[in-house]
Design an enzyme around this catalytic site. Structure first.
Site, mmCIF file in Angstrom:
data_model
loop_
_atom_site.group_PDB
_atom_site.id
_atom_site.type_symbol
_atom_site.label_atom_id
_atom_site.label_comp_id
_atom_site.label_asym_id
_atom_site.label_seq_id
_atom_site.Cartn_x
_atom_site.Cartn_y
_atom_site.Cartn_z
ATOM 1 N N LEU A 15 -20.930 6.234 -0.416
ATOM 2 C CA LEU A 15 -20.799 5.297 -1.531
ATOM 3 C C LEU A 15 -19.333 4.912 -1.677
ATOM 4 C CD1 LEU A 15 -23.208 6.992 -4.099
ATOM 5 C CD2 LEU A 15 -23.725 5.365 -2.265
ATOM 6 N N ALA A 17 -18.337 1.500 -2.931
ATOM 7 C CA ALA A 17 -18.343 0.153 -3.510
ATOM 8 C C ALA A 17 -17.528 0.040 -4.785
ATOM 9 C CB ALA A 17 -19.779 -0.288 -3.787
ATOM 10 N N LYS A 29 -10.305 2.095 -4.579
ATOM 11 C CA LYS A 29 -9.942 3.512 -4.514
ATOM 12 C C LYS A 29 -10.073 4.087 -3.112
ATOM 13 C CE LYS A 29 -12.670 6.534 -6.532
ATOM 14 N NZ LYS A 29 -13.270 7.434 -7.551
ATOM 15 N N THR A 85 -24.139 4.061 -9.118
ATOM 16 C CA THR A 85 -24.488 4.767 -7.881
ATOM 17 C C THR A 85 -25.975 4.651 -7.550
ATOM 18 O OG1 THR A 85 -24.679 6.792 -9.192
ATOM 19 C CG2 THR A 85 -22.586 6.401 -8.062
ATOM 20 N N ASP A 109 -15.032 9.343 -2.397
ATOM 21 C CA ASP A 109 -13.758 9.779 -2.974
ATOM 22 C C ASP A 109 -13.544 11.280 -2.853
ATOM 23 O OD1 ASP A 109 -15.616 10.691 -4.763
ATOM 24 O OD2 ASP A 109 -14.812 9.622 -6.505
ATOM 25 N N ASN A 174 -21.290 18.606 -10.907
ATOM 26 C CA ASN A 174 -21.834 17.804 -9.817
ATOM 27 C C ASN A 174 -20.683 17.260 -8.974
ATOM 28 O OD1 ASN A 174 -23.283 16.001 -8.192
ATOM 29 N ND2 ASN A 174 -23.240 14.400 -9.765
ATOM 30 N N HIS A 366 28.483 5.036 18.650
ATOM 31 C CA HIS A 366 28.721 4.935 17.214
ATOM 32 C C HIS A 366 29.057 3.511 16.774
ATOM 33 C CE1 HIS A 366 32.125 7.519 19.023
ATOM 34 N NE2 HIS A 366 32.315 6.285 19.417
ATOM 35 N N ASN A 380 28.761 2.491 28.978
ATOM 36 C CA ASN A 380 29.297 3.068 27.745
ATOM 37 C C ASN A 380 29.751 1.940 26.826
ATOM 38 O OD1 ASN A 380 30.481 5.946 26.657
ATOM 39 N ND2 ASN A 380 31.688 4.214 25.956
ATOM 40 N N TYR A 390 21.888 -13.988 17.753
ATOM 41 C CA TYR A 390 21.171 -15.040 17.021
ATOM 42 C C TYR A 390 22.118 -16.187 16.723
ATOM 43 C CZ TYR A 390 18.144 -17.079 13.400
ATOM 44 O OH TYR A 390 17.357 -17.915 12.651
#
Length: 468
Positions: A15, A17, A29, A85, A109, A174, A366, A380, A390
Site C-alpha cells: 500500500l 497510495a 511519504k 486502506t 511505510d 497493529n 595544489h 607536473n 570557457y
C-alpha cells in the site's frame, strides 16, 4: 478457505497510495529515501524472497513519481481517489483474477520489516488454517497506532483517533501487515464497501468480519526494531539510523574498518573492498565503489565515484569520478563528473578537476583548476595552474603531454597543447601551442629555448623533476 498447512498461491500488495500528511512534505511519504533507497523499495525487497506469484503496488498520490522508482518486478495499480486502506486493497483485488490463494498486504511505510518476519507471518497464517492473520507488537510507545484486541478467533482493531482512554492504554498495536485468504477477503471487502458509511474505508474492519466467519489470529513480532514505522521526520531519522547501522555492520563483517560508525554514512548501494579504512565524517553514496586497502576520509563525500585499490581520498568531494590504483586525492580537492585519475597520480590541496584525465604518476598538487583537459603521464602542474576552458559560449580542451611541467600561476587559454617535455615559466599566460621539449615564459608566453633536460631521456627528466 485453504486447509491448514497447504501451500496455496501467494500474492502480495504494497500500500503506497497515501500522501503522508504528518511528513509535512511536497513529496509522497513512500518516496522519502533512507540510506539512498526510497522507503517503498525496502518493503518490496523484504517481500521478494517469498516469491509471490505477483507483487502489486497500489499507487495514488504522486502516482507517476512512485511508479518511476519501482523495480521491474513490482506492478503498479492505480487508486484514483485515496479513500483509505480498505479501498486500496479493493482496487488491488480487482487486478487479481484468481479465486484461491493467500494475499499478503504490507504498508509501504515500514522500511525495517524483514523477509524473515514476513515468512513467519505467512507460516503462522497457513498453519493455523484461518481467514486472516495480522502482525502485532506490544510497544513501549504505541502513539499513532491502532490498538488490537483478540478474543476467541475475532480480532478487533481500533484506530487511535477512535479509541477510548481505556483502549489507548492497551499497548498491543497493529503494524499494518496482514495475510488473508482471498475468498474471505473479497467477501469482507464488499461488506465494508457497502456499509461503512464514512469517507475512508479501513482495511482493519475486515478482520472482525472475517473473524466471525472463519477466525482471524495475530502473530507477534519478535524483533521490535522492525516495528519502527515512518509517519513523520523524527521516525524517518530513527529508521535511517537503524538501517545505517545495519549497513555499516555488514561492511565491517566483510573486513572494512569504520573508525567512527556514528559519523559515517554509507548508502545501501555502495561497495567496499576488504582492508579499506573509512575515517570519521565520511559519506559514500550512489554507485560508489571502493577497492581494497584504500583510506577514505576523514570528512569526505563521494557520489557515484570509483576508487581503485590502494588509493587515498581525504577531506575531499567526488562526483562521478574515477580514482586509479594508488592515486592520492586531497586534502580539500573537488573531483567533478568525468574526472579520471590514472594509477599513481595525485590531485592535492584546494584543486578542482572536471572532465579531465590525469595520466599515470602525473601531479596536480595544489591550488589549481583543471577542466576539460587531457594530461599525459609524468606531468607536473605547479601551484595555481589554471585551464581557461570557457570562452563565454563554448568549452575548449587543453592537452598537456607526457612529462610537461608548468610553473606556478600559469594560465592555459584553451584550446591549447603543451608538448611532451615542455616547460612553462612561472606566471606564464599560454594562448598558443608550445612545441615539445621547449621552455616558454611570459604573458603571452613565448618560447625562449629548450626545456631543462630536453636532451636527456624522459626517464632521467622524471627522476630529476621535483614536485612544485
Amino acid at each position: 478457505m485453504a486447509q491448514a498447512g497447504s501451500a496455496s498461491p501467494l500474492f502480495a500488495v504494497v500500500l503506497a497510495a497515501g500522501k503522508g500528511t504528518r511528513m509535512k512534505s511536497n513529496r509522497a511519504k513512500v518516496l522519502h529515501t533512507l540510506c539512498g533507497v526510497p522507503m517503498v523499495n525496502y518493503v518490496i525487497g523484504a517481500i521478494r524472497p517469498l516469491v509471490p506469484e505477483r507483487l502489486l503496488v497500489v499507487v495514488g498520490h504522486q502516482a507517476e513519481q512512485v511508479r518511476a522508482v519501482l523495480p521491474e518486478d513490482a506492478e503498479p495499480v492505480l487508486q484514483p481517489e485515496q479513500r483509505g486502506t480498505g479501498d486500496a486493497v479493493r482496487v488491488a483485488l480487482e487486478a487479481i483474477p484468481e479465486e484461491e490463494g493467500v494475499l499478503l498486504v504490507v504498508n509501504g511505510d515500514g522500511p525495517l520489516i524483514s523477509d524473515r518476519t514476513l515468512g513467519e507471518l505467512l507460516e503462522r497464517h497457513r498453519s493455523a488454517g484461518v481467514g486472516a492473520t495480522v502482525l502485532v507488537a506490544e510497544l513501549p510507545d504505541p502513539s499513532g497506532l491502532g490498538r488490537v484486541r483478540e478474543d476467541a478467533g475475532v480480532v478487533r482493531i481500533t484506530e487511535e483517533r477512535d479509541a477510548t482512554e481505556a483502549e489507548r492504554r492497551n499497548r498491543l498495536c497493529n503494524l499494518g501487515l496482514y495475510a488473508f485468504e482471498l475468498p474471505e477477503l473479497r467477501r469482507a471487502i464488499r461488506e465494508i464497501s457497502s456499509g461503512a458509511g464514512r469517507g475512508e474505508l479501513y482495511l482493519t474492519d475486515v478482520l472482525e468480519i472475517i473473524g466471525r466467519r472463519s477466525r482471524a489470529v495475530t502473530y507477534r513480532l519478535k524483533d521490535l526494531e522492525e516495528a519502527n514505522l515512518v509517519n513523520d521526520r523524527s521516525q524517518l531519522a530513527r529508521a535511517e539510523e537503524i538501517l545505517r547501522r545495519r549497513i555499516l555492520d555488514a561492511h565491517m563483517k566483510e573486513g572494512v574498518t569504520v573508525r567512527d560508525p556514528v559519523s559515517t554514512h554509507i548508502e545501501a548501494s555502495v561497495e567496499i573492498g576488504r582492508d579499506t579504512v573509512i575515517l570519521p565524517g565520511t559519506f559514500l553514496r550512489g554507485r560508489t565503489r571502493i577497492g581494497s586497502d584504500c583510506v577514505i576520509g576523514p570528512s569526505t563525500d563521494l557520489v557515484d565515484t570509483v576508487v581503485e585499490d590502494g588509493a587515498t581520498v581525504e577531506h575531499s568531494v567526488g562526483r562521478g569520478a574515477r580514482v586509479g590504483r594508488g592515486a592520492a586525492v586531497g586534502p580539500y580537492a573537488y573531483l567533478r563528473p568525468g574526472t579520471v585519475l590514472e594509477e599513481g597520480s595525485k590531485v592535492g590541496a584546494f584543486c578542482e578537476v572536471k572532465n579531465t584525465r590525469v595520466g599515470a604518476r602525473s601531479k596536480v598538487p595544489h591550488l589549481s583548476y583543471v577542466g576539460d583537459a587531457e594530461i599525459g603521464e609524468d606531468a607536473n602542474l605547479g601551484a595555481g595552474t589554471i585551464t581557461a576552458n570557457y570562452d563565454g559560449a563554448k568549452k575548449h580542451r587543453t592537452v598537456i603531454e607526457d612529462g610537461a611541467f608548468t610553473g606556478i600561476n600559469t594560465n592555459l587559454i584553451a584550446p591549447v597543447t603543451i608538448g611532451q617535455g615542455a616547460y612553462l615559466g612561472a606566471g606564464s599566460v599560454v594562448n598558443k601551442d608550445i612545441p615539445p621539449g621547449k621552455l616558454a615564459v611570459g604573458a603571452p608566453a613565448r618560447v625562449i629555448r629548450d626545456a631543462p633536460g630536453a636532451r636527456s631521456s624522459s626517464g632521467d627528466r622524471r627522476r630529476a623533476r621535483t614536485e612544485g
